[in-house]
Design a protein around this motif. Structure first.
Motif, PDB file in Angstrom:
ATOM      1  N   ASN A 267       0.828  -1.030  -0.069  1.00  6.40           N
ATOM      2  CA  ASN A 267       0.143   0.189   0.105  1.00  6.40           C
ATOM      3  C   ASN A 267       0.783   1.334   0.045  1.00  6.40           C
ATOM      4  O   ASN A 267       1.562   1.484   0.967  1.00  6.40           O
ATOM      5  CB  ASN A 267      -0.944   0.041   1.094  1.00  6.40           C
ATOM      6  CG  ASN A 267      -2.049   1.004   1.458  1.00  6.40           C
ATOM      7  OD1 ASN A 267      -1.690   2.434   0.775  1.00  6.40           O
ATOM      8  ND2 ASN A 267      -3.001   0.739   2.087  1.00  6.40           N
ATOM      9  N   GLU A 269       0.399   4.227  -0.308  1.00 12.44           N
ATOM     10  CA  GLU A 269      -0.038   5.389   0.412  1.00 12.44           C
ATOM     11  C   GLU A 269       0.418   5.471   2.149  1.00 12.44           C
ATOM     12  O   GLU A 269       0.977   6.253   2.868  1.00 12.44           O
ATOM     13  CB  GLU A 269      -1.589   5.574   0.633  1.00 12.44           C
ATOM     14  CG  GLU A 269      -2.016   6.917   0.691  1.00 12.44           C
ATOM     15  CD  GLU A 269      -3.633   6.858   0.385  1.00 12.44           C
ATOM     16  OE1 GLU A 269      -4.483   6.885   1.366  1.00 12.44           O
ATOM     17  OE2 GLU A 269      -4.012   6.802  -0.873  1.00 12.44           O
ATOM     18  N   LYS A 270       0.345   4.413   2.504  1.00 15.77           N
ATOM     19  CA  LYS A 270       0.689   3.976   4.026  1.00 15.77           C
ATOM     20  C   LYS A 270       2.161   3.634   4.166  1.00 15.77           C
ATOM     21  O   LYS A 270       2.551   3.457   5.258  1.00 15.77           O
ATOM     22  CB  LYS A 270      -0.467   3.009   4.771  1.00 15.77           C
ATOM     23  CG  LYS A 270      -0.123   1.687   4.661  1.00 15.77           C
ATOM     24  CD  LYS A 270      -0.900   0.818   5.479  1.00 15.77           C
ATOM     25  CE  LYS A 270      -0.681  -0.546   5.415  1.00 15.77           C
ATOM     26  NZ  LYS A 270      -1.768  -1.670   6.161  1.00 15.77           N
TER      27      LYS A 270
END
Ligand code: FAQ
Length: 330
Positions: A267, A269-270
């Motif tokens: 992921n 984004e994280k």
């Protein structure tokens, strides 16, 4: 006394305004990053929480010898046997440092062992799973020691002096353990097709139980808030689980093995992996004593304790005689 030690009151976090003067001064020492030593004043909840956590940790090291000890006689080469023997001995040493750290809080090793044998104290859920093949010994070193290190490196900064100092040496040894496990996995994963399948099967069986080692998800963790305020714990269970997944997935890829999770995805984004939670109902069943090996593990520990009674009695008789001789001479 036993019941008091088992039941901790660490779940309610007081604000500074709600604390007594002594409690506030104690909390301020913790907040300044000072170490608490055994002779210092401490709240009863702090003492009990430490006894619970350090005691559980010590028991885990001792019970944790069983799944690996099971393979000492069957290790495939003399070298592997010597390495495994040394590792299992290290785990005994870790248990002893930790029992000593707990003893500085006013509880004896015998009392802690009695609590464990009476089912009133826990040990890590992971050791209730069987080691069925040699690849499992690789998976234990790689994943179980890997998870243990992820949890224990921050504990070197825990607020209680004897616990934090015990962690420094333990972490050094655990790093060697993790490397030896990964080395076994490399041999297996790059070996014959049957060996590769064995390595994959070990990863399949140990992946989720290893994720469970970090404890329940943060929303179900009873002790985290207070333990973190006291710096008995430095990170939440979910934070460490995430770090473990992020560290371990590339290691599995390097081995050419597949993590048994179809939801596993990077992921961006994280900056970490999304992954499936373990089956928490299985975790709580294991905690209740209903895992695959709970009964076997406890029977082995109780039998070892009973079989060793003559050694303890012999040592005590000798110690008593020496004390009597010294007293007579004075
Ligand atoms: N297994 O409120 P939380 C190793 C219990 S060493 C069993 O989140 P906490 C070396 C917990 O006690 C591995 N019980 O609890 C080795 C509590 O129940 P209670 C051991 C678990 O304490 C490698 C309840 O659930 N390491 O592997 C587990 O804040 C290879 C609620 O949970 C340590 O002990 C579990 N996995 O956080 C040896 C490290 N998780 O007591 C041989 C120190 C939770 O209220 C071969 N311990 N529970 O009845 C810790 O960091 C913490 O205690 C946690 C749990 C993170 C384990």
């Amino acid at each position: 006394m036993y019941a008091q030690m088992v039941k901790t009151d660490s779940t309610k976090v007081l604000s500074l305004a709600e604390m007594t003067d002594e409690e506030r001064a104690f909390q301020e020492r913790i907040d300044r990053g000072e170490k608490i030593e055994p002779t210092d004043w401490m709240p009863e909840g702090y003492r009990k929480t430490l006894i619970r956590q350090i005691g559980q940790h010590a028991h885990s090291e001792i019970v944790g010898q069983l799944p690996e000890g099971n393979w000492i006689t069957r290790a495939p080469t003399l070298e592997r046997k010597a390495i495994l023997l040394a590792k299992v001995q290290d785990e005994a040493g870790h248990g002893l440092y930790l029992y000593c750290a707990a003893e500085t809080l006013g509880v004896s090793r015998d009392e802690l062992i009695e609590l464990l044998h009476a089912g009133k104290m826990k040990y890590s859920s992971i050791f209730n799973y069987p080691t069925l093949t040699w690849a499992d010994i690789g998976a234990v070193g790689w994943l179980v020691d890997g998870a243990a290190i992820m949890n224990q490196v921050p504990l070197q900064r825990t607020s209680f002096g004897p616990y934090s100092r015990a962690m420094i040496r333990i972490c050094k040894e655990e790093s060697f353990h993790q490397r030896q496990g990964y080395d076994i996995m490399m041999k297996m994963a790059k070996g014959s097709e049957a060996q590769r399948r064995m390595a994959q099967d070990a990863l399949n069986r140990f992946w989720y139980p290893s994720l469970m080692m970090f404890g329940p998800s943060d929303k179900d963790s009873v002790h985290s808030a207070q333990s973190m305020a006291w710096k008995i714990k430095i990170n939440t269970n979910d934070e460490l689980r995430q770090k473990f997944v992020d560290q371990t997935v590339p290691q599995a890829e390097y081995l050419g093995l597949t993590v048994p999770d179809e939801n596993l995805r990077w992921n961006e984004e994280k900056g970490g992996y999304d992954f499936s939670e373990p089956d928490w109902s299985e975790f709580f069943e294991v905690l209740k004593g209903n895992g695959p090996c709970n009964r076997e593990r406890m029977e082995a520990r109780v039998t070892a304790w009973e079989d060793g009674a003559w050694v303890r009695d012999g040592l005590m008789a000798h110690a008593d005689k020496r004390v009597a001789a010294r007293t007579a001479a004075e």
